[in-house]
Design a protein around this motif. Structure first.
Motif, PDB file in Angstrom:
ATOM      1  N   SER A  80       0.840  -1.209   0.000  1.00  0.00           N
ATOM      2  CA  SER A  80       0.000   0.000   0.000  1.00  0.00           C
ATOM      3  C   SER A  80       0.870   1.252   0.000  1.00  0.00           C
ATOM      4  N   GLY A  81       1.952   1.221   0.756  1.00  0.00           N
ATOM      5  CA  GLY A  81       2.882   2.359   0.779  1.00  0.00           C
ATOM      6  C   GLY A  81       3.480   2.613  -0.589  1.00  0.00           C
ATOM      7  N   ILE A  82       3.837   1.552  -1.285  1.00  0.00           N
ATOM      8  CA  ILE A  82       4.394   1.692  -2.638  1.00  0.00           C
ATOM      9  C   ILE A  82       3.353   2.288  -3.577  1.00  0.00           C
ATOM     10  N   ILE A  83       2.127   1.804  -3.498  1.00  0.00           N
ATOM     11  CA  ILE A  83       1.065   2.278  -4.392  1.00  0.00           C
ATOM     12  C   ILE A  83       0.797   3.767  -4.160  1.00  0.00           C
ATOM     13  N   VAL A  84       0.758   4.174  -2.895  1.00  0.00           N
ATOM     14  CA  VAL A  84       0.558   5.603  -2.584  1.00  0.00           C
ATOM     15  C   VAL A  84       1.704   6.429  -3.175  1.00  0.00           C
ATOM     16  N   SER A  85       2.912   5.935  -3.030  1.00  0.00           N
ATOM     17  CA  SER A  85       4.077   6.620  -3.580  1.00  0.00           C
ATOM     18  C   SER A  85       3.997   6.716  -5.102  1.00  0.00           C
ATOM     19  N   LEU A  86       3.548   5.642  -5.747  1.00  0.00           N
ATOM     20  CA  LEU A  86       3.397   5.664  -7.207  1.00  0.00           C
ATOM     21  C   LEU A  86       2.347   6.686  -7.639  1.00  0.00           C
ATOM     22  N   TYR A  87       1.286   6.808  -6.857  1.00  0.00           N
ATOM     23  CA  TYR A  87       0.265   7.832  -7.147  1.00  0.00           C
ATOM     24  C   TYR A  87       0.859   9.224  -7.004  1.00  0.00           C
ATOM     25  N   GLN A  88       1.583   9.432  -5.917  1.00  0.00           N
ATOM     26  CA  GLN A  88       2.162  10.755  -5.653  1.00  0.00           C
ATOM     27  C   GLN A  88       3.168  11.159  -6.725  1.00  0.00           C
ATOM     28  N   ASN A  89       3.876  10.191  -7.284  1.00  0.00           N
ATOM     29  CA  ASN A  89       4.888  10.489  -8.299  1.00  0.00           C
ATOM     30  C   ASN A  89       4.343  10.450  -9.721  1.00  0.00           C
ATOM     31  N   GLY A  90       3.030  10.250  -9.858  1.00  0.00           N
ATOM     32  CA  GLY A  90       2.398  10.279 -11.167  1.00  0.00           C
ATOM     33  C   GLY A  90       2.633   9.037 -12.021  1.00  0.00           C
ATOM     34  N   ILE A  91       3.216   8.010 -11.443  1.00  0.00           N
ATOM     35  CA  ILE A  91       3.470   6.771 -12.196  1.00  0.00           C
ATOM     36  C   ILE A  91       2.172   5.979 -12.345  1.00  0.00           C
TER      37      ILE A  91
END
Length: 192
Positions: A124-135
């Motif tokens: 979940s942490g990775i997915i949130v980070s991917l959202y934040q970075n526009g990936i």
């Protein structure tokens, strides 16, 4: 070889459902209790044999042997012939067996669900980070609608990003790749 944790959790849930029926039969002093308890113990034993868990298999066999010894008319603790109260003794040893089986099943269930919960927290942490970075965005998320697409997406992320590769290695210490893909699918479904 590691087993799919999702499968283990599902199988333990099924055994716990059967266990609840056994508990109900025991509580109501049903005449069906003895036969159903025997079937249940055999199912649990077969599961542990299949899984290769010899310590749990031994514990189930111990319970089965104690109950069987009482049914044959002997007290398994004192190894004396039972002259009176045989049925009461059988109920007592059956209760003891029920409690032991419950402890084993809950220990496994708790341990395995913790692995899944910890993995989900990392993912979940990775997915949130991917959202934040526009990936990752909602449109891309909708495209990831099958386990094979999720596997390809995750594999490409692991290959491109050393941080995600490190997290993937950490995840693989406790879960197999198929568990990771199923957890990703669950996380994605929560976000859609």
């Amino acid at each position: 070889m590691q087993e799919l944790i999702h499968h283990t959790v599902q199988k333990i849930k099924e055994l716990l459902e059967d266990f609840n029926e056994i508990q109900t039969l025991y509580f109501s002093k049903s005449f069906d209790f003895d036969s159903r308890f025997d079937v249940f113990l055999n199912n649990v034993l077969e599961y542990f044999k299949t899984k290769g868990s010899t310590s749990h298999e031994s514990e189930v066999l111990k319970i089965m042997n104690m109950v069987s010894t009482v049914k044959r008319g002997f007290n398994p603790i004192k190894m004396e012939k039972i002259t009176t109260g045989r049925r009461d003794l059988l109920w007592g040893f059956s209760f003891n067996g029920i409690e032991s089986i419950y402890d084993i099943l809950m220990e496994i269930y708790t341990k395995e669900t913790k692995k899944l919960d910890d993995a989900e927290e990392l993912i979940s942490g990775i997915i949130v980070s991917l959202y934040q970075n526009g990936i990752l965005d909602d449109e891309k998320l909708k495209e990831l609608n099958s386990v094979s697409k999720i596997e390809s997406f995750w594999t490409s992320l692991v290959a491109q990003n050393t941080a995600i590769s490190g997290i993937n290695k950490k995840l693989r210490l406790t879960v197999i790749p198929e568990d990771i893909f199923l957890i990703l699918e669950e996380v994605f479904l929560k976000l859609i």
